[in-house]
Design an enzyme around this catalytic site. Structure first.
Site, PDB file in Angstrom:
ATOM      1  N   SER A 108       0.715  -1.309  -0.125  1.00 25.45           N
ATOM      2  CA  SER A 108      -0.009   0.192  -0.382  1.00 25.45           C
ATOM      3  C   SER A 108       0.519   0.683  -0.156  1.00 25.45           C
ATOM      4  O   SER A 108       0.434   2.004  -0.498  1.00 25.45           O
ATOM      5  CB  SER A 108      -0.814  -0.020   0.977  1.00 25.45           C
ATOM      6  OG  SER A 108      -1.815  -1.012   1.298  1.00 25.45           O
ATOM      7  N   GLU A 109       2.262   1.693   0.688  1.00 21.39           N
ATOM      8  CA  GLU A 109       2.656   2.244   0.748  1.00 21.39           C
ATOM      9  C   GLU A 109       3.571   2.220  -0.137  1.00 21.39           C
ATOM     10  O   GLU A 109       3.861   4.134  -0.585  1.00 21.39           O
ATOM     11  CB  GLU A 109       4.472   2.461   2.146  1.00 21.39           C
ATOM     12  CG  GLU A 109       3.428   2.198   3.526  1.00 21.39           C
ATOM     13  CD  GLU A 109       2.479   3.178   3.741  1.00 21.39           C
ATOM     14  OE1 GLU A 109       3.339   4.497   2.577  1.00 21.39           O
ATOM     15  OE2 GLU A 109       2.117   4.070   4.621  1.00 21.39           O
ATOM     16  N   SER A 110       3.950   1.324  -1.420  1.00 23.20           N
ATOM     17  CA  SER A 110       4.919   2.141  -2.383  1.00 23.20           C
ATOM     18  C   SER A 110       4.973   0.767  -3.448  1.00 23.20           C
ATOM     19  O   SER A 110       5.886   1.056  -4.601  1.00 23.20           O
ATOM     20  CB  SER A 110       6.523   1.727  -1.625  1.00 23.20           C
ATOM     21  OG  SER A 110       7.168   0.720  -1.164  1.00 23.20           O
TER      22      SER A 110
END
Length: 662
Positions: A505-507
């Site tokens: 989700s972050e990267s």
């Protein structure tokens, strides 16, 4: 001297390349990295020694780029222009041209600027083109009509509510010198800046106007800094300018304290003749922030507003009803949504939840069953309500070896692969995006498989998603950096599936990811958070760029996640929200009495955090399946029930910097 050095540099490169023996691809990559680093360090003789065999290497243009970029402000214009002409399809060209032209403008090299300016509509270059036209050597030969057009464009640039780039300043000074920057024009821009709430620009312009404008700008600054205090002291005449200031202050106060804003509004609306639009704006802002702050009158005040279609008022009416447990009301509002919105997974799920809660389970179950045929946040929740298995049955990808090879031979993708291999990921992303942007669906799907075969997970995930390709979960949810993830999960007692869900989700597993807010790496750590956690772990974080190291980023990110997990009683749903929005915000969002986790998530005030938590929770389930081939813990169990802060075991939600800045 520099030009002669550059000529020697290129001549040496050609000579070495012609005489070089064939080398392996690995050796060429090493030589390229060494040459690139030497050029960036200004060591041209060292770079020349490293260039043997690279003249035909796909990334040779990037060595020329590195040289041009390093000496951009000292090279003759022709050298830069030749590079741009020689490599018109390099993604770095646009940014290089932009920096080059801005540099020319800043030096006042107007003739050269106009020779190479290509009509780019970037604000700085538009400003520079107008400045060049008014101040350049060709100014004297301008016709009256052409001069009038330039003056009109300069005035148009001036009359902006937003800050203009410094390249506009020469044109603005020219206007002032020719008595064309009148007090009326300054006042007009001042008014526009206030209307746009650009208070810094308004204050700057106020200094050029009579004292009344300065007082007006000061009132706006005071209102922005402390709306509660400024509104309490309000004793303004009822003109439109003052009403606009009051509306601004009330909307700003509502964000932090909707109750105080409502109380102040009750007093002010009796004193000033607010028009219909102003009243509607204030009452909408107060009601929406009442809903986000879960205040008692929120639903009543939302219901009093005019709402249509799928605007925020309708969405927060439903969320407020869910929060209050008013299931009949929620159901009524869901039915009032436009059909296209009502059919979404989100509102179908809540329709089923409301039906189940109002003792219509026979009507709810078919909706749950339809949702559970797919995978995703609402699908997994729906499956839990009917005790159905999760529909995680990935389609197999359909590789076509011939097509993949044809794609791999395209110049953009050749360079993208090599840039990825040498770790120049920003350039690699740009080449990949340029090479895949105009592909049809079939080619894009095969390109996604090609990226996956290179272990370039971020490019594969993005490309497969954009292509609407097979739902191949093994490609879309890769087990990247598995050793580092498992090591940290074992040490901290964290579910590795959750760590994977966070990282994706972050990267999207892009180790070079840097957000607009300045968050770094796989787990998108803000530098302040990285330094704080590194200190706790006894790690020297000498340089922010170290956060781009995958292993270090996973180490620090997982430690921070474990820390905030402990603050929130081990609840991964709360910790996920806190990772995105900060522990302080999540503490403020906790309920006074226990709330079902799905309801709590749906009512998270920040839209970005709300979507983020849903995404992470769903992806955790898929990674659970990827790791073990089955589901160890269902989503409803993972999310649990959201408890009040006082009852969360061991909870001490201390102030801590946000991890992501999102």
């Amino acid at each position: 001297m520099l030009i002669r050095f550059a000529s020697c540099f290129l001549a040496a490169a050609l000579l070495l390349a012609l005489n070089a023996n064939a080398t392996t691809l690995k050796a060429k990559r090493v030589a390229f990295e060494q040459a690139y680093e030497a050029i960036e360090a200004g060591k041209l003789s060292t770079a020349s020694e490293k260039l043997a065999g690279l003249i035909h290497y796909p990334l040779y243009p990037y060595l020329r780029y590195a040289y041009i970029d390093h000496y951009l402000d000292r090279l003759p214009p022709r050298a830069v222009a030749d590079f741009l002409a020689d490599y018109p399809d390099l993604p770095v060209d646009a940014a290089l041209r932009y920096r080059w032209l801005r540099g020319l403008a800043q030096k006042g090299a107007w003739t050269v600027f106009l020779k190479y300016y290509n009509g780019d509509d970037a604000a700085a270059l538009v400003c520079a083109s107008v400045s060049a036209g008014l101040l350049g050597p060709g100014n004297a030969a301008l016709t009256t009509a052409d001069r009038a057009k330039l003056i009109a464009r300069a005035k148009g640039l001036w009359l902006s509510a937003h800050d203009q780039p410094p390249e506009c300043n020469p044109a603005f000074k020219w206007l002032a010198a020719h008595d064309l920057l009148t007090t009326d024009m300054i006042r007009a821009r001042f008014d526009k800046a206030l209307d746009a709430h650009n208070l810094n620009l308004a204050s700057y312009l106020a200094d050029k106007l009579p004292g009344s404008a300065q007082q007006r700008a000061a009132r706006w600054q005071s209102m922005a800094a402390d709306p509660a205090k400024a509104l309490a002291a309000a004793n303004f005449p009822g003109d439109a300018n003052r009403r606009a200031l009051l509306v601004f202050g009330l909307e700003r106060l509502a964000r932090s304290d909707a109750t105080a804003a409502k109380s102040r509004w009750t007093s002010l609306k009796a004193r000033y003749a607010f028009d219909v639009g102003e009243r509607a704006a204030v009452e909408r802002a107060i009601a929406l922030w009442e809903a986000r702050q879960h205040l008692p009158d929120a639903y009543r005040d939302l219901a009093a507003l005019r709402a249509s279609g799928y605007d925020l008022v309708m969405q927060w009416r439903i969320r407020t009803a869910l929060w209050r447990g008013w299931w009949h009301t929620a159901l009524k509002d869901i039915y009032a949504l436009p059909a296209s919105r009502r059919r979404s997974d989100q509102w179908q799920y809540w329709r089923a939840r409301a039906l189940e809660q109002t003792h219509h389970k026979q009507q709810a179950d078919p909706i749950y069953r339809r949702l559970a045929l797919h995978h995703g946040y609402y699908a997994f929740l729906a499956a839990d309500h009917i005790d159905a298995p999760y529909a995680i049955s990935p389609q197999r990808s359909q590789p076509e070896a011939k097509r993949m090879q044809q794609l791999a031979d395209r110049p953009h993708l050749i360079r993208a692969h090599e840039l990825f291999a040498v770790g120049m990921l920003d350039f690699a992303d740009a080449e990949w995006n340029a090479g895949t942007s105009n592909m049809d669906t079939a080619d894009r799907c095969q390109a996604g498989l090609l990226a996956a075969s290179w272990q370039w997970h971020a490019a594969a995930i993005r490309t497969l998603a954009r292509g609407g390709c097979w739902d191949d979960l093994k490609l879309r949810y890769p087990m990247a950096y598995r050793d580092a993830v498992q090591k940290r999960a074992d040490k901290l007692g964290i579910d590795p599936a959750w760590l994977y869900g966070m990282m994706r989700s972050e990267s999207l597993f892009a180790a070079n990811a840097v957000s607009y807010a300045g968050a770094f790496g796989l787990m998108q750590l803000m530098p302040a958070t990285g330094r704080l956690v590194a200190t706790r772990l006894g790690i020297d974080l000498d340089d922010t760029a170290m956060l781009l190291d995958p292993t270090l980023n996973i180490t620090l990110g997982s430690a921070y996640l474990d820390h905030i997990r402990g603050q929130f009683g081990g609840n991964p749903c709360l910790a996920t929200a806190a990772y995105n929005a900060g522990p302080g915000n999540v503490s403020d969002w906790l309920p006074a009495t226990p709330v079902a986790a799905d309801v709590w998530v749906e009512a998270i005030p920040f839209g970005q955090t709300r979507h983020y938590v849903k995404r992470v929770m769903a992806q955790t389930i898929v990674f659970d399946w990827r790791i073990g081939g089955n589901i160890d813990e269902r989503i409803s169990v993972r999310m649990g029930t959201i408890q009040p802060l006082a009852t969360i075991a061991g909870a001490t939600v201390a102030a801590a910097p946000d991890s992501t800045g999102q």
